[in-house]
Design an enzyme around this catalytic site. Structure first.
Site, PDB file in Angstrom:
ATOM      1  N   SER A 112       0.832  -1.195   0.000  1.00  0.00           N
ATOM      2  CA  SER A 112       0.000   0.000   0.000  1.00  0.00           C
ATOM      3  C   SER A 112       0.869   1.249   0.000  1.00  0.00           C
ATOM      4  O   SER A 112       1.982   1.246   0.541  1.00  0.00           O
ATOM      5  CB  SER A 112      -0.863  -0.021   1.266  1.00  0.00           C
ATOM      6  OG  SER A 112      -1.403   1.249   1.511  1.00  0.00           O
ATOM      7  N   TYR A 162      -2.245  -1.588  10.756  1.00  0.00           N
ATOM      8  CA  TYR A 162      -2.465  -2.134   9.404  1.00  0.00           C
ATOM      9  C   TYR A 162      -1.301  -1.753   8.492  1.00  0.00           C
ATOM     10  O   TYR A 162      -0.700  -2.594   7.827  1.00  0.00           O
ATOM     11  CB  TYR A 162      -3.784  -1.604   8.813  1.00  0.00           C
ATOM     12  CG  TYR A 162      -3.837  -1.751   7.310  1.00  0.00           C
ATOM     13  CD1 TYR A 162      -4.034  -2.998   6.728  1.00  0.00           C
ATOM     14  CD2 TYR A 162      -3.644  -0.639   6.468  1.00  0.00           C
ATOM     15  CE1 TYR A 162      -4.043  -3.138   5.344  1.00  0.00           C
ATOM     16  CE2 TYR A 162      -3.658  -0.779   5.092  1.00  0.00           C
ATOM     17  CZ  TYR A 162      -3.862  -2.032   4.528  1.00  0.00           C
ATOM     18  OH  TYR A 162      -3.855  -2.176   3.164  1.00  0.00           O
ATOM     19  N   LYS A 187       2.072  -3.946   6.460  1.00  0.00           N
ATOM     20  CA  LYS A 187       2.536  -3.879   5.065  1.00  0.00           C
ATOM     21  C   LYS A 187       4.037  -3.605   5.019  1.00  0.00           C
ATOM     22  O   LYS A 187       4.772  -4.227   4.257  1.00  0.00           O
ATOM     23  CB  LYS A 187       1.776  -2.790   4.292  1.00  0.00           C
ATOM     24  CG  LYS A 187       0.287  -3.064   4.128  1.00  0.00           C
ATOM     25  CD  LYS A 187       0.054  -4.302   3.279  1.00  0.00           C
ATOM     26  CE  LYS A 187      -1.409  -4.672   3.167  1.00  0.00           C
ATOM     27  NZ  LYS A 187      -1.629  -6.012   2.620  1.00  0.00           N
TER      28      LYS A 187
END
Ligand code: NAD
Ligand code: UD1
Length: 335
Positions: A124, A149, A153
């Protein structure tokens, strides 16, 4: 060529599965439906005429995963499976670290055991953090994502780099997505968040459908053209096609490679609202509200590396995405 798609019944996964089948790939999906539904498989079959092989399985489950690799000759893997709600990750960090990191470790171990050498990973733009100026370029030093979150990544990218370093035979394409919106033009698959949507487009479509009263525009006092935040919104079908381009690239044994998948330009919240109104001939009920904590004023991709090395660029516009998201909302979302 057969491709294992983890998270293949999810939003981006299902659109990618459609494009893979259309391009002649054999597809095997692993998903535990934690954020998707079995109906997606029927929709994929209606669109493509083929139902992919499916395993209802947690990717963390190595024993189950080995069975998938024993029963199918897997050549390449696309790893979408993961939890993705930024806000939820702040209140449930352990669930996010466990799910996203352990699933990747299990997958890498099983791929190693079965000598599967090509992996595409869903990363992302959040890995650029707040530290970098836009447009974001792949060579930038990565920042510190604010949410658990986003950190999953970043950590997974680091894990993949280390694993590639130890085993250069493993080819990894890390794809950093910008803001995916839109739906398949058939209206049969799309994004279907449970409860109150956090992201802009599903909120817009639900206000348009009368399922929510008012859209809140988070801030109009940013240092941008019209004062609202600017983002790089990419149509999910273009994004799906980026994965096919990445799989092709992996066939040339490039090692560890990273690509931004975006349009290369930013548009504002108000521009997206007006695009949605224009293309769908309706009026959205919206108010200007205060800023949402944690939002950056503007960022978008430098998408030139993907164009140069993958021969991929976006073809669809934000207006196409507004049309397709509305078509999905009207006909199938929530069913
Ligand atoms: P999604 O939630 O629609 O799809 C993810 C799928 O993975 C779901 O079907 C879910 O049931 C499945 N899943 C989750 N954990 C699993 C596990 N342990 N085992 C098996 N299945 C599991 O999300 P999406 O929007 O399609 O995103 C796909 C990937 O792209 C995710 O990794 C996400 O973090 C990443 N990503 C998404 C966006 C976005 O805006 N949608 C942006 C950047 C990156
Ligand atoms: C968010 C995540 C990002 C994730 C992406 C998935 C943060 C900080 N970032 O990006 O990690 O990859 O979702 O697509 O959470 N907006 C409104 N009203 C709304 C909803 C949104 O005005 O009801 C505005 C936001 O302020 C923002 C823009 O719309 O400026 C886009 O928001 P959103 O769709 O949530 O995406 P991001 O915040 O860019």
């Amino acid at each position: 060529m057969s491709v294992l798609v983890t998270g293949g019944t999810g939003y981006i996964g299902s659109h990618t599965v459609v494009e893979l089948i259309n391009a002649g790939y054999e597809v095997v999906i692993v998903d535990n439906y934690i954020n998707s539904k079995p109906e997606v498989l029927d929709a994929i079959q209606t669109i493509t005429g083929k139902k992919p092989r499916f395993y209802n399985l947690d990717v963390i489950d190595k024993v189950g995963l080995k069975k998938v690799f024993q029963e199918n000759k897997i050549d390449q893997v696309i790893h979408f499976a993961g939890l993705k709600a930024v806000g939820e990750s702040v209140s449930k960090p352990l669930e996010y670290y466990r799910n996203n990191i352990d699933s990747t470790l299990s997958l890498l171990e099983v791929m190693k055991e079965f000598s599967v050498k090509n992996l595409v990973f869903s990363s992302s733009a959040t890995v650029y953090g707040e530290e970098n100026d836009f447009p974001y370029v792949e060579t930038m030093r990565l920042g510190t994502p604010t949410s658990p979150y986003g950190k999953t990544k970043l950590f997974i990218e680091m894990i993949l780099k280390d694993v590639n370093h130890a085993n250069p035979e493993l080819n990894v394409a890390v794809l950093r997505y910008f803001n995916p919106i839109g739906a398949h033009p058939s209206g049969l698959i799309g994004e279907d968040p449970q409860g109150l949507p956090n992201n802009l487009m599903p909120y817009i479509t639900r206000v348009a459908a009368g399922k929510l009263d008012t859209l809140h525009v988070f801030g109009n006092d940013y240092p941008t053209q019209d004062g609202t935040c600017e983002r790089d919104y990419i149509h999910v079908v273009d994004l799906a096609l980026g994965h096919l381009a990445a799989l092709k690239k992996l066939e040339s044994h490039p090692g560890f490679v990273v690509y931004n998948l975006g349009t290369g330009k930013g548009i504002s919240v108000l521009e997206l609202i007006h695009d949605f109104e224009d293309v769908n001939h309706l009026k959205l009920n919206y108010v200007i509200d205060k800023r949402r904590p944690g939002d950056l004023p503007a960022y978008w991709a430098d998408a030139s590396k993907a164009k140069r090395e993958l021969n991929w660029e976006t073809k669809l516009t934000a207006k196409d995405a507004c049309r397709d998201s509305w078509n999905w909302e009207k006909h199938n979302s929530g069913k």
